[in-house]
Structure formats: structure tokens, C-alpha cells
Design a protein around this motif. Structure first.
Motif, PDB file in Angstrom:
ATOM      1  N   THR A 156     -24.476  82.463  57.631  1.00 22.71           N
ATOM      2  CA  THR A 156     -23.134  82.818  58.109  1.00 22.71           C
ATOM      3  C   THR A 156     -22.566  81.636  58.881  1.00 22.71           C
ATOM      4  N   ILE A 157     -21.229  81.547  58.884  1.00 22.29           N
ATOM      5  CA  ILE A 157     -20.574  80.458  59.595  1.00 22.29           C
ATOM      6  C   ILE A 157     -19.387  81.018  60.360  1.00 22.29           C
ATOM      7  N   GLU A 158     -19.013  80.345  61.422  1.00 19.48           N
ATOM      8  CA  GLU A 158     -17.852  80.790  62.183  1.00 19.48           C
ATOM      9  C   GLU A 158     -17.262  79.615  62.953  1.00 19.48           C
ATOM     10  N   ALA A 215     -21.562  79.951  74.528  1.00 20.43           N
ATOM     11  CA  ALA A 215     -22.422  80.976  75.136  1.00 20.43           C
ATOM     12  C   ALA A 215     -21.777  82.347  75.016  1.00 20.43           C
ATOM     13  N   ALA A 216     -20.473  82.409  75.306  1.00 15.58           N
ATOM     14  CA  ALA A 216     -19.756  83.685  75.231  1.00 15.58           C
ATOM     15  C   ALA A 216     -19.814  84.245  73.815  1.00 15.58           C
ATOM     16  N   ARG A 217     -19.691  83.338  72.813  1.00 17.73           N
ATOM     17  CA  ARG A 217     -19.736  83.793  71.418  1.00 17.73           C
ATOM     18  C   ARG A 217     -21.123  84.343  71.070  1.00 17.73           C
ATOM     19  N   LEU A 218     -22.173  83.656  71.514  1.00 18.14           N
ATOM     20  CA  LEU A 218     -23.523  84.103  71.168  1.00 18.14           C
ATOM     21  C   LEU A 218     -23.860  85.412  71.890  1.00 18.14           C
ATOM     22  N   ARG A 219     -23.286  85.581  73.086  1.00 21.18           N
ATOM     23  CA  ARG A 219     -23.509  86.826  73.827  1.00 21.18           C
ATOM     24  C   ARG A 219     -22.742  87.998  73.211  1.00 21.18           C
ATOM     25  N   TYR A 232     -26.254  78.502  80.588  1.00 22.70           N
ATOM     26  CA  TYR A 232     -25.374  79.667  80.583  1.00 22.70           C
ATOM     27  C   TYR A 232     -26.078  80.893  80.026  1.00 22.70           C
ATOM     28  N   LEU A 233     -26.974  80.668  79.047  1.00 25.66           N
ATOM     29  CA  LEU A 233     -27.649  81.797  78.405  1.00 25.66           C
ATOM     30  C   LEU A 233     -28.961  82.147  79.107  1.00 25.66           C
ATOM     31  N   GLY A 234     -29.341  81.327  80.106  1.00 25.20           N
ATOM     32  CA  GLY A 234     -30.590  81.571  80.824  1.00 25.20           C
ATOM     33  C   GLY A 234     -31.815  81.385  79.941  1.00 25.20           C
ATOM     34  N   SER A 265     -10.522  85.072  73.745  1.00 26.50           N
ATOM     35  CA  SER A 265     -10.564  86.524  73.583  1.00 26.50           C
ATOM     36  C   SER A 265     -11.985  87.077  73.751  1.00 26.50           C
ATOM     37  N   LEU A 266     -12.967  86.197  73.926  1.00 27.59           N
ATOM     38  CA  LEU A 266     -14.348  86.654  74.082  1.00 27.59           C
ATOM     39  C   LEU A 266     -14.537  87.201  75.493  1.00 27.59           C
TER      40      LEU A 266
END
Lengths: 100, 436, 292
Positions: C81-83, C103-107, C137-139, C214-215
Motif C-alpha cells: 500500500t502507498i499513501e 507519526a500522526a499518520r502511523l498512529r 514521537y512514537l516512543g 486533518s490527522l
């Protein structure tokens, strides 16, 4: 008629010019030379015609590199002994002109 | 076979010929694959570059004049005979070339070719970059696709347009083109120098978007057969030399040394002064003319542009891109006709040859078929430009002595190096090559 | 196993030309490509997935429309998948804000990926910040500058044997278990050359675009000035200093000085003892050498 002496021509080394060109060098060479066939070749047209100066005779042996090839094809056309096997590099590799 | 690997037509090479053909074919609703070996169209392409008769494309692309990345339109044409220390120029300019459709425009190929290919892609052609085509695929005698240098690299279409450039491995593999000889091929080497728009306008007497195309013969390439060019872009100059490969090998001179000599000629040096070199490039040019044009079709295959040696290098004319575009368009029309009849035989595709015979493409090449040999005449290359300069010098020289009438001054200068008989014979050949 | 790879479109090194006089970078001559280290990161991710036989690779980039090229390359190479993330204001973001957006996208997914791969640094600014900041950011734990990577199964769990590049030619070997972030050096591997069907499919793929603003979990300090550019110039190699040996020395010693370039072996001293003693010794050493 009397000739006026010309200023001697200053030539820029080819390496400096090639620095301005973008190359993406493939590990696989796209030029192969049958150097056996080069032995005893007096004319060595490839040495003179190559616009990137890639061919050189050193100690009687033909030496060449493909990394800075401008992909014109002049070398194989000029070689009378048909010693140069020349193909395009893999798609997306080799020279990329940007300002020409 | 994947449905994905089946097209209505495959165009090899996204240069002017290939992209023009792909544009027309995609607009007509065909599934078009446009294959380019560079990372982007234009990456491997080099021209002087003046695109003559750009109206050819403007007819297809109504926004051409606003959108196409051309540099300057040519209103000034100069032909210069270079002696060792002198230069004799014919300088022509006209405002009639300053109105669209312009007579010629300068372009930078990496920008222009990329733009043109993007137009084909917008029309629906699938632009496949970074992919080199190694060979054609056959069914019996018929070409049915191409083999790309990638895993599972076969692509199929009932017809292929080979617009794969000067080396044209596909035309050779298809048995349409023979091996080249070093006499009929030329090498062009070129530099792009940045000068700034203002300096260019002042130095070359140009206003606004006007541009100049200037060509040189004689001492431009020393004793090597060929010529030189200098074209104005928006804020850069394109200058270079074009030399016959056989002659270069014979004289044992390196092309970039010739280029430096040209740049340092007293008539050229002031024009390029303070120019910063941005890029150096080289390309082979099929300058053999009519003799070099291969068979243009076989079942399932058409050859266009440089691949078909459709380059018009006839002394004062040095044109290629318009020949490429026109041949690409003719190939596309022929392919459309073939698709209408569902017939891709040699007989149907020969319509391409007929279209080119009716257009300037083959007519110009045939009409000027004697010119390449004439242009490469030893005396024309190395003797006459110098003699012309000497004659002019005799005419203009004021030494406080009685003058002779011009005819006798000129004849004396000319006959010092060449017999009247040879002069007449060369004159006759010039007439046959260019004038009558 | 789920793997995410963060990619960036960057000018290919060989297309960057800095004017030797003005120091200006000629952006017109750039050739934009998938950043070399990122391509190796993607290749490493694909090999891990192939080796384990299951899993998926998600390729993510933050960039304008042109940067979709790098996602098409990723798809052709084998990403599942790609984004693309983009907002016009992102053109001015520094590496920390970019990392916060990634980070926000992966969360935004129900769970974080098992492994995250980044290129160690990009060919343009080479700050090497996005990867480590993303891990922070993701710890997640992180390993930077990966030049060797082997995966093995250890009692049903993935165990990574990682070689890291340190300064001065030193290497560090580490064992690691997911979840983890790795930043990859551009010598790790040779990215594959996609097959024609994969290349064609990638060229025609639709690409999802998301607005990072928007995340829900996107938190960044947009006012912070992350980077200040002081000067741009072509690197000049340091002048090579030739040692002129002391003429008072004997010929033997002079030759010795010349062939060693005048350097004596680097001296290292191992101090043992309690933490307090070691701290004292360290401070004493720093004072002695004039560092503090």
C-alpha cells in the motif's frame, strides 16, 4: 598573403566538462571492447572521436571506461574493426541531460 | 498474456517523433504505450536546437504558443564563412518571422520533450519511462510487440512505431536499416552557456523574445569536415560543432578540442565572452540524407524521426525536429487507418511512405539529395571560406594605391589557390545541389 | 508482520550543482528521484517481508504532487500500500514537523507497525533528523545508520542482527526485536529493478492523498524555527598538510616522522572503579585537557 599568428587554443580538460553532466552509473557496463582486436590498430579512431574521451591506449593496450558515456554511439560507428559492442544502458540509467 | 501488456500501438521513444505520434493516436482513442529509456523524456536527447515549422504542433495543440517551453523565436539567420583570422557573414533578419506561427523557435530538449510527452500522456497515452526496448517480437514476418529490458518485459500490439533515435537499433534489428558508415554519420557536441537575457539581447541585436540562429563553415572545425552553430535561448546560448565522424577519425582531432577552438576563434570569442558553461552534451546525427533513409515499414512496424534518418542537413538548412514531428504524425495517421481496416500488413503501412512522399519530409530530402556530398567537398569545407575571406579583405583593403575593379580583385584572390576550371565545376555542383 | 517505510523525493546527488563563485544551488538542473537511502530502506523492508513469507509493506511520503513518483517506484518494487501526505503549508516544514506528521499518520491506524524503516538521511539537506524524531514521537527504540541487517526466528519471534555505522570506520553490532525504527544507510543493499508488469501497474495506480493537518494526533509547533541556513557552499577538502620533520632529529627519526605523518598512535586508557570514582576521573581528564 601574410598570416597573422593565432592565439594558441586553450582547451578545457574533458573531465571538467563531464562534471557538469549528470550520470547514474549502472554496475553493468553497456560498452564492451574486444581488446584483442585493438592490438595493432594504428588509426584508433575511438580514441579521437569519443566526445567523452573514454578510450585510451596505455602501454599498447586499449583501456576504456563506460561510466561517463554520453550515449551517442560514435565509437562503434567509427571502429573499423567492429571491436566495440555498444548498447544502451538499462532504462533509467546512464546520462541525463538537463540544460541542453 | 496480461491484458495489461496488450496495447493497440506501441511507440518506442518519447522524442518529438514518438510523442507527436502518441498524442494523435491517444486522442483517437487507441490504447497507446509510449516507451522512453530515459528517466524522463528528453533526458537522452540533444539538438542544436532550433525547431523549425513549429506550426506543425500548434495545429494539434491550440495552447502551444502559450504553453510550450520554447526559448526564443528566430528572426535572424546568419551564415558565416570563417577564415583563420577573418569571417564573412550573410546576415538576414525579418519581422515576418516574428508572428505566430513562427518560422522557427529555439528549445531546450529536456524541457521541450518532457512537455510534449506530457501532452501525449494527458491525451491518454501511457508514458513508460526508465525502460529500454531491446528487440521486437515477431509472429512469422509480422511485428507483434517489443521486448523491454525488464523481467517479463514483453509488450504486445498489432503495430509498433520505432522512434528510437539516431542509433535506431530497432530499425536495424528489423532489417530495415543497414549498419552505418562513418562517412554518413556526424557527431554533434554542444555546450550551453549562461549569459543572461539582457546580455543576449544586446550582444545579438535582439528585442524581447526574438532569437538568432547562426551557422558557421570553414575554419569553424579546422580541417575536419563539418560546421558549427550558435543559437540564442532565453538566457543561455547553445553552441556546438557538427563533424563527420570519418573525417574526425582521419584528422585525429578530439571533438571537444574543436569546440574550444571554435569558441576561441576571433569572430566567436566576443560573442561567448563571460558565458558560464551549464552543460556539455553530444549526439550522433544521421546526416547522410536521402541515401541513408531506410525502408520505412514492414508488417507491424513503422520507423520515424532520426531512426529513419529523416534529418535535413543540406548546407544552409539544418533541420530535424520538424522532420521528426511530421513523420510521427504521418505514422500515426497510417496506424489509425490500419486500425480502421484491422490490417497491419506491409501494403497498408506503405501508406506511411506515401504520406511522407507527398509531404516536405521526403520531397526535401530527395530534392536536396546531392547536397550532403557537395557540402562535404574538401574545397568547400576548407578552402573556399578562407578564399572568400581573403577576397573580401582585398576588396576592403585601403593601402593608398590605385584599386583594381572588384571582379579582377576577387578573381585574383580566388585563383591564387584554385584553378578557374575547378571553380566553375564546384559552382556547377553548388547549383545542382542547392539552386536548380 | 507490518512494515512501514517513509520515503522522500530528493534531488539526485549527481544532479546538484553549486556555483563555485556565488554558492548558489542551481535548482533548475535538479533531477528528482527517490532518495538513495530511502530506496535501500524500502528494499530492506521488502526482503524482510519476503523472508518471513507474510506481512505487508506500507510506503508513505510527505510531498507535493510530483513526489508521487517515489510512491510509484515503491509500488513497482513491491510495496503493498502507498499513501501521500500533503498540505501546501508543508513546503515550509522542518524535519521535526515532518516527523510529527508521519507519526500522526502511523498512529491513525489501529496499531503501530512492527517495523518502521527510514533512510538515514536525504541527499539534499542530510539532516538525518526525521527518522530519530519519528521514533521519539512514537516512543519506539531506534537504530540509526544501518549497514547490515539479518533476520532470524528466535523461538517464534523475529530477531534482527543489525550492523551500525559509527564515526571513523567503527562498527556496532546489535540484536533487536520489534517494535523498532531503523534508519538505513545507502550502502545497505542494492534496490531491485522492477519487472515490467509491476512497473506498468505502478504507473497507472491511483494514489491516496491525505491532509496531515486533518490527522487527529498531529501536534506540532508551527512557530518554532527548526533550521537556520547560514551558508551553502561546495565542500572543499581540507588542504593536505605535509609534515616537515624537525631537522634536529636523526635521519631514522625523520623518516619515521614522515611515513607516520607525524602522528603517534591514538592513546586510550581504561579506568575501572565505582561510578563515583569514574565520574571524578572523567572530570579530572576533561579539566586536564582544557575541555571544561
Amino acid at each position: 598573403m601574410q598570416q597573422i599568428a593565432s592565439e594558441p587554443v586553450v582547451t578545457q580538460p574533458i573531465e571538467e566538462r563531464l562534471e557538469l553532466v549528470r550520470f547514474k552509473v549502472d554496475k553493468r557496463p553497456h560498452i564492451r571492447v574486444n581488446t584483442e582486436a585493438c592490438r595493432g590498430c594504428d588509426l584508433t579512431p575511438c580514441v579521437y572521436v569519443c566526445p567523452a574521451g573514454l578510450f585510451e591506449i596505455l602501454g599498447g593496450e586499449m583501456h576504456f571506461s563506460y561510466e561517463h558515456c554520453l550515449e551517442c554511439g560514435t565509437c562503434y560507428v567509427a571502429c573499423e574493426r567492429k571491436a566495440i559492442e555498444w548498447d544502451y544502458p538499462r532504462g533509467g540509467w546512464g546520462v541525463s541531460f538537463r540544460a541542453s | 498474456m496480461h491484458a495489461q501488456q496488450q496495447f493497440d500501438v506501441i511507440v518506442v521513444g518519447a522524442g518529438p517523433a514518438g510523442s507527436s505520434a502518441a498524442l494523435v493516436l491517444a486522442r483517437a482513442g487507441l490504447r497507446v504505450a509510449l516507451i522512453e529509456r530515459g528517466e524522463y523524456p528528453g533526458a537522452k536527447n540533444v539538438s542544436g536546437a532550433v525547431f523549425y515549422a513549429p506550426g506543425l504542433l500548434a495545429e494539434l495543440l491550440p495552447t502551444f504558443w502559450d504553453e510550450a517551453p520554447f526559448e526564443r523565436y528566430i528572426t535572424r539567420r546568419v551564415l558565416t564563412f570563417l577564415g583563420k583570422e577573418s569571417a564573412f557573414s550573410l546576415d538576414f533578419r525579418t519581422r515576418h518571422f516574428a508572428i505566430p506561427p513562427y518560422n522557427g523557435v529555439t528549445v531546450l530538449r529536456p524541457k521541450f520533450d518532457r512537455w510534449l510527452a506530457s501532452k501525449a500522456a494527458e491525451a491518454g497515452a501511457l508514458l513508460i519511462t526508465s525502460t529500454v526496448v531491446d528487440d521486437l517480437l515477431y509472429e512469422g514476418e509480422r511485428v507483434i510487440g517489443v521486448q523491454c529490458r525488464r523481467d517479463d518485459g514483453a509488450l504486445y500490439a498489432p503495430v509498433v512505431i520505432a522512434a528510437d533515435g539516431a542509433n535506431s537499433f530497432l530499425a536495424k534489428k528489423a532489417g530495415l536499416q543497414r549498419e552505418f558508415s562513418a562517412e554518413e554519420m556526424s557527431l554533434g557536441v554542444k555546450e550551453v552557456l549562461r549569459l543572461g537575457a539582457r546580455t543576449i539581447e544586446e550582444r545579438f541585436n535582439l528585442t524581447g523574445d526574438e532569437g538568432m540562429a547562426s551557422e558557421y563553415v570553414g575554419e569553424a572545425t579546422g580541417s575536419v569536415k563539418g560546421g558549427a552553430f550558435l543559437y540564442t535561448n532565453r538566457d543561455t546560448l547553445s553552441l556546438g560543432i557538427i563533424v563527420q565522424i570519418a573525417s574526425l577519425a582521419q584528422q585525429r582531432v578530439r571533438p571537444y578540442e574543436l569546440l574550444d577552438r571554435f569558441k576561441q576563434h576571433p569572430a566567436v570569442a566576443p560573442l561567448v565572452r563571460d558565458g558560464v558553461t551549464l552543460e556539455y552534451s553530444a549526439h550522433m546525427i544521421p546526416e547522410g540524407g536521402w541515401q541513408l533513409v531506410p525502408r520505412l515499414v514492414r508488417a507491424g512496424l513503422l520507423v520515424a524521426g532520426d531512426a529513419a534518418a529523416l534529418v535535413f542537413a543540406a548546407g544552409i538548412f539544418l533541420e530535424g525536429m520538424n522532420f521528426a514531428v511530421a513523420s510521427g504524425l504521418a505514422a500515426a495517421e497510417t496506424v489509425l487507418e490500419a486500425h480502421r481496416h484491422g490490417d497491419f500488413s506491409t501494403t497498408t503501412l506503405t501508406g506511411y511512405q506515401k504520406r511522407l512522399e507527398q509531404s516536405f519530409v521526403l520531397q526535401d530530402l530527395q530534392r536536396f539529395r546531392l547536397t550532403p556530398a557537395f557540402v562535404n567537398n574538401e574545397r568547400l569545407q576548407n578552402l573556399y571560406p578562407e578564399l572568400l575571406c581573403q577576397a573580401a579583405e582585398q576588396v576592403f583593403r585601403s593601402e593608398g594605391r590605385p584599386r583594381k575593379k572588384l571582379g579582377s580583385t576577387i578573381l585574383t584572390a580566388l585563383r591564387s589557390k584554385v584553378s578557374l576550371w575547378t571553380l566553375l565545376r564546384d559552382g556547377w555542383q553548388a547549383g545542382r545541389a542547392l539552386f536548380f | 508482520m507490518r512494515i512501514a517505510v517513509c520515503l522522500k523525493q530528493a534531488p539526485d546527488c549527481s544532479s546538484v550543482y553549486v556555483d563555485p563563485v556565488s554558492g548558489e544551488v542551481d535548482t533548475e538542473r535538479f533531477v528528482q528521484t527517490l532518495n538513495a537511502a530511502d530506496a535501500c530502506a524500502l528494499e530492506a523492508a521488502l526482503r524482510l517481508k519476503e523472508q518471513s513469507g507474510t506481512g505487508s509493506v506500507f510506503a508513505l511520503t510527505l510531498g507535493p504532487g510530483e513526489s508521487e513518483e517515489v510512491l510509484r517506484v515503491a509500488l513497482a518494487m513491491g510495496a503493498d500500500t502507498i499513501e501521500r501526505l500533503w498540505h501546501p503549508s508543508a513546503a515550509d516544514w522542518g524535519p521535526l514537523t515532518i516527523a510529527a506528521a508521519l507519526a500522526a499518520r502511523l498512529r491513525a491506524d489501529p496499531s503501530l507497525p512492527d517495523l518502521i524503516f527510514c533512510g538515514e538521511q536525504s541527499s539534499d539537506w542530510a539532516s538525518g533528523t526525521v527518522g530519530p524524531a519519528l521514533a521519539a514521537y512514537l516512543g519506539l527504540p531506534q537504530i540509526t545508520g544501518v549497514i547490515g541487517l539479518e533476520a532470524q526466528q528466535d523461538s517464534g519471534q523475529l530477531l534482527l542482527r543489525v550492523t551500525r555505522r559509527l564515526e571513523r570506520g567503527y562498527r556496532e553490532r546489535l540484536l533487536a526485536r520489534p517494535p523498532l525504527l531503523l534508519t538505513v544507510h545507502e550502502t545497505l543493499n542494492e534496490p531491485r529493478y522492477p519487472s515490467l508488469p509491476a512497473h506498468l501497474a505502478a504507473l497507472q495506480a491511483m494514489i491516496t492523498v491525505r491532509d496531515p493537518l486533518s490527522l487527529p494526533q498531529f501536534a506540532a509547533d508551527f512557530e518554532a524555527e527548526e533550521t537556520t541556513i547560514v551558508e551553502v557552499r561546495t565542500p572543499r577538502p581540507r588542504p593536505h598538510r605535509l609534515l616537515i620533520p624537525d631537522s634536529q632529529l636523526s635521519p631514522f627519526e625523520r623518516i619515521g616522522a614522515i611515513i607516520t605523518g607525524g602522528t603517534s598512535r591514538r592513546q586510550a586508557r581504561l579506568v575501572e572503579g565505582s561510578p563515583e570514582e569514574l565520574a571524578h576521573e572523567l572530570v579530572r581528564f576533561l579539566k586536564e585537557r582544557g575541555f571544561v
